[in-house]
Motif scaffolding. Structure first.
Motif, mmCIF file in Angstrom:
data_model
loop_
_atom_site.group_PDB
_atom_site.id
_atom_site.type_symbol
_atom_site.label_atom_id
_atom_site.label_comp_id
_atom_site.label_asym_id
_atom_site.label_seq_id
_atom_site.Cartn_x
_atom_site.Cartn_y
_atom_site.Cartn_z
ATOM 1 N N PHE A 36 0.837 -1.206 0.000
ATOM 2 C CA PHE A 36 0.000 0.000 0.000
ATOM 3 C C PHE A 36 0.864 1.245 0.000
ATOM 4 N N ARG A 37 1.913 1.251 0.794
ATOM 5 C CA ARG A 37 2.797 2.425 0.852
ATOM 6 C C ARG A 37 3.405 2.717 -0.511
ATOM 7 N N ARG A 38 3.748 1.666 -1.235
ATOM 8 C CA ARG A 38 4.345 1.852 -2.567
ATOM 9 C C ARG A 38 3.322 2.348 -3.580
ATOM 10 N N GLU A 39 2.096 1.857 -3.458
ATOM 11 C CA GLU A 39 1.102 2.116 -4.497
ATOM 12 C C GLU A 39 0.193 3.311 -4.219
ATOM 13 N N PHE A 40 0.212 3.825 -2.992
ATOM 14 C CA PHE A 40 -0.708 4.905 -2.644
ATOM 15 C C PHE A 40 -0.448 6.166 -3.459
ATOM 16 N N THR A 41 -1.508 6.703 -4.024
ATOM 17 C CA THR A 41 -1.474 7.993 -4.706
ATOM 18 C C THR A 41 -2.870 8.589 -4.657
ATOM 19 N N THR A 42 -2.937 9.891 -4.559
ATOM 20 C CA THR A 42 -4.250 10.545 -4.524
ATOM 21 C C THR A 42 -4.728 10.919 -5.919
ATOM 22 N N GLU A 43 -3.959 10.568 -6.947
ATOM 23 C CA GLU A 43 -4.325 10.949 -8.307
ATOM 24 C C GLU A 43 -5.625 10.288 -8.763
ATOM 25 N N ALA A 202 -35.563 12.146 -2.014
ATOM 26 C CA ALA A 202 -34.391 11.442 -2.536
ATOM 27 C C ALA A 202 -33.332 12.477 -2.877
ATOM 28 N N ALA A 203 -32.086 12.227 -2.442
ATOM 29 C CA ALA A 203 -31.037 13.240 -2.605
ATOM 30 C C ALA A 203 -29.732 12.602 -3.088
ATOM 31 N N TYR A 204 -28.964 13.399 -3.814
ATOM 32 C CA TYR A 204 -27.575 13.064 -4.136
ATOM 33 C C TYR A 204 -26.684 13.952 -3.273
ATOM 34 N N LEU A 205 -25.802 13.334 -2.484
ATOM 35 C CA LEU A 205 -24.868 14.072 -1.637
ATOM 36 C C LEU A 205 -23.440 13.785 -2.086
ATOM 37 N N PRO A 206 -22.531 14.803 -2.020
ATOM 38 C CA PRO A 206 -21.215 14.698 -2.664
ATOM 39 C C PRO A 206 -20.102 14.157 -1.751
ATOM 40 N N VAL A 207 -19.327 13.230 -2.312
ATOM 41 C CA VAL A 207 -18.218 12.606 -1.570
ATOM 42 C C VAL A 207 -17.015 12.465 -2.503
ATOM 43 N N TRP A 208 -15.843 12.812 -1.986
ATOM 44 C CA TRP A 208 -14.594 12.471 -2.671
ATOM 45 C C TRP A 208 -14.135 11.135 -2.104
ATOM 46 N N LEU A 209 -13.798 10.197 -2.985
ATOM 47 C CA LEU A 209 -13.553 8.826 -2.542
ATOM 48 C C LEU A 209 -12.244 8.279 -3.116
ATOM 49 N N TYR A 210 -11.402 7.794 -2.204
ATOM 50 C CA TYR A 210 -10.215 7.026 -2.591
ATOM 51 C C TYR A 210 -10.485 5.579 -2.215
ATOM 52 N N SER A 211 -10.152 4.646 -3.106
ATOM 53 C CA SER A 211 -10.362 3.234 -2.799
ATOM 54 C C SER A 211 -9.109 2.433 -3.140
ATOM 55 N N TYR A 212 -8.866 1.408 -2.341
ATOM 56 C CA TYR A 212 -7.690 0.549 -2.543
ATOM 57 C C TYR A 212 -8.093 -0.894 -2.235
ATOM 58 N N MET A 213 -7.884 -1.780 -3.205
ATOM 59 C CA MET A 213 -8.230 -3.186 -3.030
ATOM 60 C C MET A 213 -7.023 -3.956 -2.481
#
Length: 401
Positions: A36-43, A202-213
């Motif tokens: 994870f440390r090697r592959e982490f990026t916020t791009e 019914a609503a759409y609410l905004p989220v910035w999401l980072y995901s890592y498998m």
């Protein structure tokens, strides 16, 4: 899912979200999994509109039970041992009131509503609430340009039980403001919560999401780091290097006390002024806790499997037509417990995060150490935040020079 009624536009920019996610992860790099440390990026973070139901609830609550006020506490000797006993005044209580609950927010996606999923850390997305839903606007697809969205797959009938349970929790916790004098707690024996009317959007609410498998022994675990795209509230889960954490936990168990004492003395020496070694002296307290507690404190701080939205406290509401009834019953003496039997004034019926379904946290709960782990986690996060503030202050000072 159907087109939502309202949408809450993105306010936090991608750059700001990337900064928050990077700060969150950087505080958790030491015990992070090496891959994870090697592959982490916020791009590769993405802006996502997630589906919610916003529910206004008009309801009535009636509570009946017993409360106790402590009048004395004293030590009693029993053979060679001593224990504490308490005296208390016991009262019969009734609380009856109307309550209006404004914009109770419920995930309308089955995937995000499952906080106990073993293959993904969805609870951390729930933990970045609340949103400023009072600023929602009528749905317009133009707001979605440049962002993705997730479809709603739950309707009102599917969510009605969830809404009623969480609404009753909001009312029950609101009633605590009326029973503050009962320092030994309250045991509610009867509860009648009636929904008189409700309104759903019914609503759409905004989220910035980072995901890592994370893949391990044929099993996948999807880690999220989420940012509330209105408030910048950030929460996430970081894959752990358990081998490294175990080794350090053993060392803490063996050498912790001695090391903490010696390191703090050495770090305080003038020779180490303005060095990183001295800057980190406030971290040495963590060596004083046992290896077991250390292990699970770090686990909790990295995985945050215990985090959730505290809807019972944070949902806007207003009580009206309050009627309180308090009748003295009797004096009780020689009580051996600190709180009244059956104390349940903080009980939650709608909390869907079951910590015992997490095998690591279950071990902590079974040993009665959850409160200590939570306290240490909070202290560790505060220490890291203070370190970052000092680093920013020092950097700004250097720039001024």
């Amino acid at each position: 899912g159907a087109v939502p009624d309202v949408i809450l536009p993105f306010k936090v920019t991608k750059a700001d979200a990337q900064e928050e996610i990077a700060k969150f992860v950087n505080k958790r790099k030491f015990f992070a999994h090496p891959r994870f440390r090697r592959e982490f990026t916020t791009e590769n973070i993405s802006g996502v509109y997630l589906p919610y139901m916003l529910v206004d609830v008009n309801a009535h609550m009636n509570l009946y039970g017993e409360g106790e006020i402590k009048t004395a506490s004293y030590e009693v000797k029993e053979g060679k041992e001593t224990h504490t006993e308490y005296d208390a005044d016991s009262y019969e209580l009734t609380r009856d009131f109307d309550i209006f609950i404004d914009d109770l927010s419920i995930e309308a996606s089955s995937d995000k509503l499952d906080y106990n999923a073993k293959d993904k850390t969805t609870n951390v997305i729930n933990a970045i609430m609340p949103f400023d839903t009072e600023n929602c606007v009528k749905f317009n697809a133009n707001y979605m340009r440049g962002y993705t969205s997730e479809k709603r797959d739950n309707n009102i009938d599917n969510l009605r039980d969830v809404v009623e349970a969480e609404s009753s929790d909001v009312a029950r916790i609101a009633a605590k403001k009326t029973i503050k004098e009962y320092d030994r707690g309250v045991s509610w024996k009867e509860e009648d919560f009636t929904v008189k009317g409700d309104s759903w959007k019914a609503a759409y609410l905004p989220v910035w999401l980072y995901s890592y498998m994370q893949k391990k022994k044929g099993k996948n675990l999807l880690h999220y780091v989420a940012v509330n795209a209105r408030t910048k509230e950030c929460m996430g889960s970081v894959p752990i290097n358990f081998k490294k954490l175990f080794i350090y936990s053993v060392l803490v168990e063996i050498f912790g006390g001695i090391a903490a004492f010696v390191l703090r003395i050495i770090a305080a020496m003038e020779i180490f002024n303005d060095t990183k070694f001295q800057d980190y002296r406030n971290f040495y307290w963590i060596l004083l806790i046992s290896g077991f507690v250390f292990y699970f404190t770090i686990y909790a701080q990295y995985r945050n499997a215990d985090e959730r939205h505290h809807y019972e406290n944070l949902t806007k509401h207003k009580i009206s037509n309050l009627k309180s009834y308090d009748k003295f019953i009797k004096k009780r003496t020689g009580l051996r417990t600190q709180f009244i039997d059956g104390e349940n004034s903080s009980e939650l019926k709608g909390n869907r995060l079951d910590l015992k379904k997490n095998k690591e946290l279950k071990k902590v709960i079974d040993k009665g150490l959850l409160d200590e782990v939570e306290k240490n986690k909070k202290k560790l996060n505060e220490t890291l935040d203070e370190r970052d503030k000092k680093a920013v202050y020092k950097r700004n000072k250097d720039l001024e020079k």
